[in-house]
Scaffold this motif. Sequence first.
Motif, mmCIF file in Angstrom:
data_model
loop_
_atom_site.group_PDB
_atom_site.id
_atom_site.type_symbol
_atom_site.label_atom_id
_atom_site.label_comp_id
_atom_site.label_asym_id
_atom_site.label_seq_id
_atom_site.Cartn_x
_atom_site.Cartn_y
_atom_site.Cartn_z
ATOM 1 N N HIS A 99 23.556 -86.384 -103.150
ATOM 2 C CA HIS A 99 25.001 -86.369 -103.332
ATOM 3 C C HIS A 99 25.486 -84.965 -103.003
ATOM 4 C CE1 HIS A 99 24.876 -90.168 -105.638
ATOM 5 N NE2 HIS A 99 23.815 -89.665 -106.267
ATOM 6 N N CYS A 134 32.177 -86.255 -104.159
ATOM 7 C CA CYS A 134 30.881 -86.282 -103.486
ATOM 8 C C CYS A 134 31.147 -86.356 -101.991
ATOM 9 C CB CYS A 134 30.095 -87.505 -103.959
ATOM 10 S SG CYS A 134 28.526 -87.747 -103.099
ATOM 11 N N GLU A 136 28.621 -86.334 -99.656
ATOM 12 C CA GLU A 136 27.475 -86.864 -98.917
ATOM 13 C C GLU A 136 27.451 -88.370 -99.114
ATOM 14 O OE1 GLU A 136 25.178 -85.266 -97.048
ATOM 15 O OE2 GLU A 136 26.189 -83.334 -97.355
ATOM 16 N N CYS A 138 26.387 -91.712 -100.085
ATOM 17 C CA CYS A 138 25.302 -92.020 -101.015
ATOM 18 C C CYS A 138 25.215 -93.502 -101.352
ATOM 19 C CB CYS A 138 25.465 -91.183 -102.285
ATOM 20 S SG CYS A 138 27.084 -91.346 -103.064
ATOM 21 N N HIS A 142 30.169 -94.633 -102.731
ATOM 22 C CA HIS A 142 30.351 -93.214 -102.399
ATOM 23 C C HIS A 142 31.810 -92.765 -102.487
ATOM 24 C CE1 HIS A 142 30.548 -89.489 -100.159
ATOM 25 N NE2 HIS A 142 31.301 -90.072 -99.255
ATOM 26 N N MET A 145 33.065 -92.049 -105.895
ATOM 27 C CA MET A 145 32.304 -91.126 -106.728
ATOM 28 C C MET A 145 33.128 -89.861 -106.941
ATOM 29 S SD MET A 145 28.408 -89.858 -106.355
ATOM 30 C CE MET A 145 27.759 -88.498 -107.332
HETATM 31 CU CU1 CUA Z 1 27.508 -89.490 -104.211
HETATM 32 CU CU2 CUA Z 1 28.534 -89.823 -102.126
#
Ligand code: CUA
Length: 152
Positions: A99, A134, A136, A138, A142, A145
């Motif tokens: 993340h 976040c 990245e 994930c 995501h 998040m």
């Molecule tokens: Cu945790 Cu995108």
Amino acid sequence: TYEKVWLIAALVLIVGFIATVTYGSVGLGIAMIDDSEETVEPGELGEDERFADPRVEQVGENEYEAYVVAQTFMFSPDPIEVPAGSEVTFYVTSRDVIHSFSVAGTNINTMVIPGEVATMTVEFDEPGEYGVVCNEYCGSGHHNMEGQLHVV
Ligand code: CUA
């Protein structure tokens, strides 16, 4: 001569860039002091007492340590609450996949890798509320998040 003009233009750009970067952190009252990395076994997060109970802990008069765990698809603790006028060292790790721990509108932005602890020390001068996101990819959640960082 033209050469001189270009030289001056380049200098103005560089000074402008530095001023922008400086203003970016000072204007928000958040200054990054240091960042680094260490390791932790993801499977043993629960046994690592620093991360068993994600929290913000006072360690000095104006010094705090924040133990933050990222996992699909949330951050703990949430919200993260730190006092204005404090210096906070963040220890951030992931329970599952990669993340990031990124505080919107600040230069706090670090990858969070299972097995590693991202460490950064940040000064918070003024009260404010920030979104934690976040950056990245994930998984399916995501884009949802997110968390909150409250400087109170
Ligand atoms: Cu945790 Cu995108």
